[in-house]
Design an enzyme around this catalytic site. Structure first.
Site, mmCIF file in Angstrom:
data_model
loop_
_atom_site.group_PDB
_atom_site.id
_atom_site.type_symbol
_atom_site.label_atom_id
_atom_site.label_comp_id
_atom_site.label_asym_id
_atom_site.label_seq_id
_atom_site.Cartn_x
_atom_site.Cartn_y
_atom_site.Cartn_z
ATOM 1 N N GLU A 48 -39.681 -34.871 -53.683
ATOM 2 C CA GLU A 48 -38.530 -34.083 -54.125
ATOM 3 C C GLU A 48 -37.748 -34.838 -55.192
ATOM 4 O O GLU A 48 -37.485 -36.035 -55.068
ATOM 5 C CB GLU A 48 -37.613 -33.787 -52.938
ATOM 6 C CG GLU A 48 -36.382 -32.970 -53.313
ATOM 7 C CD GLU A 48 -35.576 -32.579 -52.099
ATOM 8 O OE1 GLU A 48 -36.097 -31.788 -51.290
ATOM 9 O OE2 GLU A 48 -34.436 -33.077 -51.959
ATOM 10 N N ARG A 92 -29.210 -21.725 -47.683
ATOM 11 C CA ARG A 92 -27.846 -21.243 -47.910
ATOM 12 C C ARG A 92 -27.179 -22.075 -48.980
ATOM 13 O O ARG A 92 -26.548 -21.553 -49.897
ATOM 14 C CB ARG A 92 -27.027 -21.306 -46.615
ATOM 15 C CG ARG A 92 -25.601 -20.786 -46.804
ATOM 16 C CD ARG A 92 -24.720 -21.096 -45.621
ATOM 17 N NE ARG A 92 -24.550 -22.527 -45.420
ATOM 18 C CZ ARG A 92 -23.805 -23.064 -44.456
ATOM 19 N NH1 ARG A 92 -23.184 -22.284 -43.596
ATOM 20 N NH2 ARG A 92 -23.700 -24.375 -44.345
#
Length: 291
Positions: free
Chosen positions: A17, A107
């Protein structure tokens, strides 16, 4: 290629990542780091962006480069905080047209300067809302986040697992966990998820400890517990960065090999845009465990 299609031929995946750089120097550093990590032939990479959608444009640009110039399977992080249906549709079209067909749907954190979440009248108040909306398009492979020690806002782990099931039932194809330092949390979490009928792949996410004070801040924010034996190993050397680095690498190698030996389906490395630690860890893993 979609990440879920990789699972058919790869019992384990190894992924990294990144986040988009904010300065010219950071951009140069990232280019060097990406080049080093690409030699490890990752299964896929993911790119994050800042709270509230900040740095989203540079995140998408980086994804476009990695996917279409470097040819590595790339996954876009995408959050629904403050997002309208029109904005989501526009972004999904943008990504799909650039052959970015893998998403990590979350979210997200509140925008900078905002401590609490504001109710979204468009209905996107939870990660499961976003997963359900995007999965209806049937265009993307969808990943979602999982929290082996429970999300910091959940009343308990049982409640958090119910929320996780909502995301999977809504269309999540696989899960990647938040960082953790005790592998028992991960395996207990997977066992409980399976009992609830969550049958998608759950990839453990780990972060190499290269800075003692930094990792303590991360752990506090995420709710991850740092075992006492790790504190005892690091605390005497907190003012010796080279010693902290080596101890942290050794701990990450031990954690990774234990995960793989006990059946984890690969590892997702939170690189913090630093290649050296991840390269050192991956190069030191028992190669019998990585196939």
């Amino acid at each position: 290629m979609k990440i879920k299609d990789l699972f058919e031929s790869h019992s384990k995946t190894f992924s990294f990542e990144f986040f988009p750089p904010k300065t010219f120097t950071a951009t140069i550093d990232l280019g060097i780091n990406v080049g080093q990590l690409m030699r490890l032939n990752p299964s896929f990479i993911s790119v994050t962006y800042g709270a509230g959608g900040s740095t989203q444009t540079s995140s998408f640009d980086l994804l476009d480069y990695l996917q279409n110039k470097m040819g590595v399977i790339s996954m876009a992080h995408y959050t629904c905080v403050g997002a309208s249906r029109e904005k989501i549709d526009e972004d999904m079209n943008y990504l799909y047209e650039r052959d970015i067909h893998n998403l990590m749907l979350l979210r997200g954190d509140p925008p900078k300067g905002q401590e609490q979440f504001v109710h979204n009248p468009n209905g996107f108040n939870y990660g499961s809302d976003l997963v359900a909306y995007v999965s209806q398009q049937q265009r993307f492979c969808i990943g979602a986040g999982a929290y082996p020690e429970g999300h910091v806002e959940a009343a308990n782990l049982a409640q958090d697992l119910q929320h996780l099931k909502l995301k999977v039932d809504a269309g999540a194809d696989f899960l990647v966990t938040q960082m953790f330092f005790d592998n028992d949390y991960y395996f207990d979490f997977v066992a409980k998820a399976r009992r609830l009928g969550i049958d998608v792949r759950i990839i453990p996410g780990i972060i190499p400890i290269t800075n003692y004070s930094q990792i303590q801040r991360f752990a506090q924010l995420s709710g991850a517990k740092i075992p006492e034996h790790i504190h005892e190993a690091l605390k005497p050397y907190q003012d010796q960065p080279e010693k902290i680095y080596q101890i942290g690498i050794d701990l990450a190698i031990q954690q990774s090999e234990d995960l793989l030996r006990r059946g984890a389906p690969g590892i997702h490395f939170y690189t913090l845009n630093k290649s050296t630690a991840t390269v050192d860890i991956f190069a030191s893993l028992d190669k019998k465990l990585t196939v």
